[in-house]
Design a protein around this motif. Structure first.
Motif, short mmCIF file in Angstrom:
data_model
loop_
_atom_site.label_atom_id
_atom_site.label_comp_id
_atom_site.label_asym_id
_atom_site.label_seq_id
_atom_site.Cartn_x
_atom_site.Cartn_y
_atom_site.Cartn_z
N VAL A 22 0.85 -1.20 0.00
CA VAL A 22 0.00 0.00 0.00
C VAL A 22 0.88 1.25 0.00
O VAL A 22 0.62 2.20 -0.74
CB VAL A 22 -0.97 -0.02 1.20
N LEU A 23 1.94 1.25 0.81
CA LEU A 23 2.80 2.42 0.87
C LEU A 23 3.54 2.66 -0.44
O LEU A 23 3.62 3.80 -0.90
CB LEU A 23 3.79 2.28 2.02
N ASP A 24 4.09 1.62 -1.05
CA ASP A 24 4.82 1.86 -2.30
C ASP A 24 3.88 2.19 -3.45
O ASP A 24 4.24 2.94 -4.35
CB ASP A 24 5.80 0.74 -2.64
N THR A 25 2.66 1.68 -3.43
CA THR A 25 1.70 2.05 -4.46
C THR A 25 1.23 3.48 -4.28
O THR A 25 1.03 4.21 -5.25
CB THR A 25 0.50 1.08 -4.45
N ASN A 36 8.84 4.80 -9.65
CA ASN A 36 9.57 4.00 -10.64
C ASN A 36 10.88 3.47 -10.08
O ASN A 36 11.28 2.34 -10.37
CB ASN A 36 9.82 4.83 -11.90
N ASP A 37 11.56 4.28 -9.26
CA ASP A 37 12.80 3.82 -8.63
C ASP A 37 12.54 2.65 -7.68
O ASP A 37 13.29 1.67 -7.67
CB ASP A 37 13.48 4.96 -7.87
N VAL A 38 11.48 2.77 -6.88
CA VAL A 38 11.15 1.70 -5.93
C VAL A 38 10.78 0.42 -6.69
O VAL A 38 11.25 -0.66 -6.36
CB VAL A 38 10.02 2.13 -4.99
N ILE A 39 9.95 0.56 -7.71
CA ILE A 39 9.54 -0.61 -8.49
C ILE A 39 10.75 -1.23 -9.18
O ILE A 39 10.86 -2.45 -9.30
CB ILE A 39 8.44 -0.24 -9.50
N LYS A 43 12.93 -5.62 -9.22
CA LYS A 43 13.21 -6.47 -10.38
C LYS A 43 14.60 -7.10 -10.27
O LYS A 43 15.42 -6.98 -11.17
CB LYS A 43 13.09 -5.65 -11.66
N ASN A 44 14.85 -7.76 -9.17
CA ASN A 44 16.11 -8.50 -9.03
C ASN A 44 15.80 -9.89 -8.48
O ASN A 44 14.72 -10.12 -7.93
CB ASN A 44 17.11 -7.72 -8.16
#
Length: 111
Positions: A22-25, A36-39, A43-44
């Motif tokens: 919820v926080l990152d969204t 975009n940086d958090v998302i 991706k690793n």
């Protein structure tokens, strides 16, 4: 007793994931660049393994929750609780066997 402990741990882990999700969204409304940086950090391969762990926690928590409902509300539930735990574990293995190969091939295969 260990299923009780695992049920509480998976419940807390799922709650923590939902809080972070919820926080990152919500970050997209504050700063799309930061979002975009958090998302991008997700991706690793380590996060891919974390996603597999999350699915494992959700599947166990769901099946074990159904077992707990049966133990509590079915007259014969307490008598068959150990058998139902083995059924939960079997369903967990079957479900994860269906999920993991495809998920891990996406994580490490690069699609």
């Amino acid at each position: 007793m260990w299923s009780w402990v695992a049920h509480r741990i998976t419940g807390f882990a799922i709650f923590f994931f939902l809080l972070v999700h919820v926080l990152d969204t919500a970050l997209v409304r504050v700063s799309p660049e930061a979002y975009n940086d958090v998302i991008g950090t997700y991706k690793n391969p380590i996060m891919g393994l974390g996603e597999a762990g999350l699915v494992l926690a959700i599947v166990f928590h769901a099946f074990n929750g159904l077992r707990i409902i049966l133990v509590d509300f079915w007259a014969k539930g307490p008598r068959y609780q150990r058998v139902m735990l083995w059924v939960v574990m079997g369903l967990l293995v079957v479900t994860m066997a269906g999920f993991l190969p495809r998920h891990l091939s996406n994580v490490f295969g690069g699609h």
